[in-house]
Design a protein around this motif. Sequence first.
Motif, short mmCIF file in Angstrom:
data_model
loop_
_atom_site.label_atom_id
_atom_site.label_comp_id
_atom_site.label_asym_id
_atom_site.label_seq_id
_atom_site.Cartn_x
_atom_site.Cartn_y
_atom_site.Cartn_z
N VAL A 83 7.04 -42.48 3.67
CA VAL A 83 6.60 -41.23 4.02
C VAL A 83 6.19 -41.87 2.42
CG1 VAL A 83 6.10 -39.21 2.42
CG2 VAL A 83 7.93 -39.11 4.43
N GLU A 84 7.03 -42.63 1.35
CA GLU A 84 5.40 -43.16 0.16
C GLU A 84 4.14 -44.44 0.91
OE1 GLU A 84 8.68 -42.76 0.28
OE2 GLU A 84 8.85 -41.24 -1.37
N ALA A 85 4.54 -44.41 1.53
CA ALA A 85 4.24 -45.97 2.71
C ALA A 85 2.72 -45.54 3.21
CB ALA A 85 4.69 -46.71 3.65
N ALA A 86 3.18 -44.51 4.06
CA ALA A 86 1.89 -43.78 4.37
C ALA A 86 0.82 -43.12 3.15
CB ALA A 86 2.69 -42.42 5.64
N ALA A 87 1.14 -42.97 2.14
CA ALA A 87 0.54 -42.19 1.24
C ALA A 87 -0.07 -42.95 0.92
CB ALA A 87 1.65 -41.09 0.52
N ASP A 88 0.02 -43.69 0.53
CA ASP A 88 -0.60 -45.30 -0.38
C ASP A 88 -2.02 -45.85 0.82
OD1 ASP A 88 -2.14 -47.42 -0.71
OD2 ASP A 88 0.69 -48.87 -0.95
N PRO A 89 -3.19 -45.63 0.50
CA PRO A 89 -4.49 -45.24 0.89
C PRO A 89 -4.74 -46.98 1.43
CG PRO A 89 -4.94 -44.84 -0.84
CD PRO A 89 -3.22 -44.31 -0.80
N ARG A 90 -4.37 -47.61 0.22
CA ARG A 90 -4.46 -49.46 0.61
C ARG A 90 -3.53 -49.76 1.69
NH1 ARG A 90 -4.89 -52.19 -5.38
NH2 ARG A 90 -6.50 -50.93 -6.03
N LEU A 91 -2.36 -49.68 1.61
CA LEU A 91 -1.66 -50.00 3.06
C LEU A 91 -2.08 -49.17 3.88
CD1 LEU A 91 2.15 -50.07 2.61
CD2 LEU A 91 1.32 -49.33 4.67
N VAL A 92 -2.21 -48.08 4.35
CA VAL A 92 -2.76 -47.43 5.05
C VAL A 92 -3.85 -48.12 6.00
CG1 VAL A 92 -3.56 -45.40 6.73
CG2 VAL A 92 -1.60 -45.76 5.61
N GLY A 93 -4.94 -48.54 5.44
CA GLY A 93 -6.46 -48.93 5.66
C GLY A 93 -5.82 -50.59 6.44
N GLN A 94 -5.29 -50.93 5.32
CA GLN A 94 -4.95 -52.76 6.20
C GLN A 94 -4.35 -52.92 7.11
OE1 GLN A 94 -5.70 -55.04 5.23
NE2 GLN A 94 -6.31 -56.01 2.70
N VAL A 95 -3.56 -51.55 7.84
CA VAL A 95 -2.54 -51.23 8.92
C VAL A 95 -3.52 -50.78 10.05
CG1 VAL A 95 -1.25 -49.97 10.37
CG2 VAL A 95 -0.15 -50.83 8.00
N ARG A 96 -5.15 -49.96 9.70
CA ARG A 96 -6.17 -50.08 10.16
C ARG A 96 -6.94 -51.03 10.47
NH1 ARG A 96 -7.82 -46.58 7.07
NH2 ARG A 96 -7.01 -45.28 8.11
N ARG A 97 -7.25 -52.16 9.22
CA ARG A 97 -7.50 -52.50 10.03
C ARG A 97 -7.15 -54.04 11.07
NH1 ARG A 97 -7.73 -58.08 8.71
NH2 ARG A 97 -6.26 -57.70 6.46
N LEU A 98 -5.74 -53.93 10.83
CA LEU A 98 -5.27 -55.12 11.30
C LEU A 98 -4.67 -54.59 13.03
CD1 LEU A 98 -2.38 -56.20 9.14
CD2 LEU A 98 -4.05 -57.98 9.40
N ALA A 99 -4.65 -53.45 12.67
CA ALA A 99 -4.84 -53.01 14.01
C ALA A 99 -6.23 -53.14 14.99
CB ALA A 99 -4.11 -51.52 14.36
N GLY A 100 -6.87 -53.04 14.30
CA GLY A 100 -8.09 -53.00 15.19
C GLY A 100 -8.49 -54.74 15.53
N ALA A 101 -8.26 -55.80 14.89
CA ALA A 101 -7.70 -57.10 15.09
C ALA A 101 -6.26 -57.26 16.45
CB ALA A 101 -7.99 -57.60 13.67
N SER A 102 -5.49 -56.61 16.91
CA SER A 102 -4.63 -56.71 17.56
C SER A 102 -4.40 -57.07 19.33
CB SER A 102 -3.41 -56.14 16.82
OG SER A 102 -2.70 -56.30 15.51
N ARG A 103 -3.95 -57.48 20.13
CA ARG A 103 -3.81 -57.12 21.52
C ARG A 103 -2.82 -56.06 21.86
NH1 ARG A 103 0.05 -58.41 25.61
NH2 ARG A 103 0.48 -60.47 23.85
N ARG A 104 -1.97 -55.88 20.76
CA ARG A 104 -1.17 -54.43 21.09
C ARG A 104 -0.49 -53.95 19.87
NH1 ARG A 104 3.01 -57.56 24.05
NH2 ARG A 104 3.68 -58.69 22.90
N VAL A 105 -0.34 -53.14 19.56
CA VAL A 105 0.57 -52.38 18.14
C VAL A 105 1.36 -51.65 18.50
CG1 VAL A 105 -0.45 -50.39 15.98
CG2 VAL A 105 -2.12 -52.15 18.15
N ALA A 106 2.21 -51.56 17.63
CA ALA A 106 3.53 -50.98 17.75
C ALA A 106 4.22 -50.36 16.35
CB ALA A 106 4.72 -51.85 18.83
N SER A 107 5.10 -49.73 16.31
CA SER A 107 6.00 -49.58 15.60
C SER A 107 7.03 -49.29 15.69
CB SER A 107 5.14 -47.28 14.41
OG SER A 107 5.96 -46.63 15.77
N VAL A 108 8.19 -49.12 14.50
CA VAL A 108 9.54 -48.82 15.11
C VAL A 108 10.04 -47.48 13.75
CG1 VAL A 108 11.68 -50.02 14.32
CG2 VAL A 108 9.95 -51.37 14.78
#
Length: 331
Positions: A83-108
Amino acid sequence: MEGRLVVVVGYDGVELVDVACVTSGFEHANRRGAEPAYRVVLATPAGRSVRSDSGLEVRGQSGFDGIRGRLDTLVVSGGLGHVEAAADPRLVGQVRRLAGASRRVASVCTGATVLAAAGLLDGRRVTTHWYYARELAERFPRVRVDAGPVYIRDGVVATSGGVTAALDLTLAFVEEDHGPELAREVAMGMVAYLQRPGDQAQISQFTGVPRPEQALVRRVVDHVVAHLDADLGTASLAALVGVSERHLGRLFGEHLGTTPARLVRDARLEAASRLLVTTREPMTAVARRCGFASAEGLRQAFTARFGVPPSRFRAERARARDPGAAGLSWS
């Protein structure tokens, strides 16, 4: 970087098993000849150490800013800190950026919350740990949450259920990349089940059905809880282990104090009760997943066992968890 670059996202409150199933799974694939090999990097905020939800600290190998260029796979780990991670705009923004550069995206597990916060799950069918499924669905109404399967693949995005489901997802990726034989070798090397199918129900693993010491009975019980929607008639179960129905009934009475039919009913009803509480699945879908021929069959069996129909059970549990949820529309 050479090989298939896999970036695993960690943060304070991450679940160690979520991380380890992925990193160890890909490393075992490398040991058994994966070509191209996987290069796995644990990325954390600023590349610092993060404190897992068990209290142990894990050192990051890179900050998010240090990862540039194309990625093969991005995996966001879950954990009590989601929950705290999802509320961190920097972390979320980086995840969004990295996802755009990835062949596939996953969560556990609850890592799906971070992907949802990044807008990467809108309109997709996804799963997460069954206990947090309702929370995810209510917080992100554009996400189609299905708490049933071990993992779900929707386009380039894959999501998996709780904790060890990460290994099932990793094995699926290894099979996709290198074929079923290598995935089988990885599973054997990790002394794991030879890859549960993604649509196997998470809740089938968590029924209160006792696991007996007697080998034949244990085999039947394991089959029941893993295949709730299959033909689990006494004749089929007896044929599965090569004994007569009468002999199977005697073994169940001796070692479990019940009958095969009653054990099957109890396992199905317990699984149904979990789905009713943790998902918005309509009654027909809950019935089908748990092996009932129809929603009416589920209603009759559920009422006979628990004294209330499943619709009322679901509504009461929703109010108990959220007194303001009385207006929610449950199917």
